[in-house]
Scaffold this motif. Sequence first.
Motif: not given
Length: 722
Positions: A498-508, A633-638
């Motif tokens: 899912g969403a993280t500060p840097n975006g979702g993880d990619q995979y091959i 996105p997706g959290n309440d971290v300041p």
Amino acid sequence: MKWMKALLALGAVVTGLVGCGGGGGNSGTPVFGGDGPGTGGGTSATPTLSVSLSTSTVTGATPATVSAQVLDGSASKNPVPGVVVQFSTANGLGSLSAPSALTDTNGVASVTLAPSASASSGADNVVASAQIGTTQLSAQAGFQLTATSVAFDSFTSDVGNSPANALSAYGQAVLSLSMTGVSETSPVTLSFTSTCAGEGKASISPSSLTSTTGTISLTYKDTGGCGASHATDTITATIGGSGKTQQLVMNLNSPAANSISFVSASPQTIYLKGSGYQESSQVVFKVVDSNNNPLPNQQVTMNLTTFAGGLMLNSVQTAVTQTTDGNGQVTAIVNSGTVPTPVRVTAALTNGISTVSNSLAVAVGLPSELNFSLAQTTKNIEGMNVDGTTNTYTVRAADRSGNPVPDGTSITFWSEIGGQISATAQTSVTNGIATASASFVSSGTRPADGRVTVVSYALGEESFVDLNGNNKFDLGEPFQDLGDIVLDRLFDGLYDAGATPNGGDQYISLSGSAAGSATCTNFSSTYPQFALSANIPSRPATCSASWSSQTYVRRAVETVLSTSSARLLWASTAGLDASCAKITLQDGPYIESSFGHFSTYTLATGGDTWYGGSRGVLSFIVADANTYPAGYPGNDVPVVGRLNPMAAGTTISASGTTGLSVTVAGGSPVANSSEATTAGVSYEFDAGVTSGTVTVSVKSPGGLTTTYSVDVIAGARPSSCP
């Protein structure tokens, strides 16, 4: 009328020139208006052609050399090279070695003249002609033919001509040639050739001669052990001019084999069958005689010291016999099996002489996960605000035996946003170590946390524990089960879909037999080296649940893109007064729904005051000024910054006001580190001085300086820092 007289005079000159020529050695007929060399556009003197004979009397035993020379029409009479000269005889009594020849640098073209029949008599002219531009040249010379009745009588050897009396290897014999019809007035010119002499393996002395007697002695010597390739040598005597020949067959003995030696194994390392690398090697042996000359036609039996794992020699698992070629060599092909092993090839002659090849290695070749590493030149570069800051990533790859993978093994590199990296690199083996390097520059949109994940991977095999020591995987042995490769943006060892500060993880996704959707087998509780981590990223539930020799081995590292400006934090607040300011920073991998990696730090500000004794140390965390953009996105971290180090090579300097001595006690320059480092600034008051200001300057590698000032008072702290 003067022009008419001049024209008539010129016509007379031309007539006179046309009348010249012909006869032995005379110049050819000059033609007015020729455009050959030296004609000057048709108005200067004409080139000339002359003919000469090495002898005017020609017999079947003594042919003559005919030489035609072409000179230009200049006063210096320069030779004209590259002109085709045609040769013939007027009455057909002579036979020429060639109908034409090309003039050399001296302007001379030559052929050989002999009687058309050995019994011919009489006289004839040899004619030479050449065309230069529009100018036709010709010249001739006469010669006398004398009939000859020279004939061969016998051609023998003191060794004899039966196989029982064959010439010994490297031996010599005296040859005797008897002829009739040879006299002082009828000399004979002879030449001698043989098959072995033509191959440089025998000598005939003399090889040519002119004789006035009917008996001739020669020496024949086997100089190269010709009997190794020829049972006999045919020696041919030829009468010059007539073409008459006489032959003598010399029986030869073959030299004995003296030694057999290993020549080469190419390549010296081959790889397991099915690895996709070089799987065969050519091994060469050489047989020589006592004179160290190569011996052909020798039987050599070759064998392997081991056939482990299906090794084969010339595609079979038995000894093979081959015959040496013209260079005395035999070649065998070693084909790898499924087990890495050293192997040698033995080679033996029928007389019992034998040798063995140098060691040939059968290696795994494929990189193994636990022998695959990735290192970066600098962990913290000044790349958050600066485009084009460089870094280098180096892979070191070995197979399961710890041996370097072959040259040319392809390594792929993968980076998240924040930089540009070389897509692929090929390994090269230097000083026995296989490495591949990729270049990186900071560019594009930077990741929010200032940290870039870089992954490298290659086609290889999963590592395993070789319980029985046979250097191959056996069913039931523990192994490291690998799933899809993940670009772990947070570098936390977790796959974040899912969403993280840097975006979702990619995979091959893996393909072929290595792909799967099974839960990954985990042996890490017993074998901790098999534990997956941020450095060995793997997507859960994408394993094959079985050991694979065709998977992607991988490694990942994290690079900090440090800001150019600094943000000093207090490492110790023991002397700070109550005015100190606080800041919350992320000091570890971000894990969604968890605040375990967020901590509160004390900022160094312009209003800070430090209380202490007359001497002391101010201790700082040298962090950069990273701040996340607003709104995760997706959290309440300041909105907070990341505790990142300043770039490696950042320097720290300090100074004090009058009466206050200041030095940097440590931490400058900033180390090559992915975590923030500390620096100490020591101070000491002069006698009678109790207060002053310490100024600390932090200079990035790019030259940006951030300055902090701290008031220092020798005295008790009025209140503590909360």
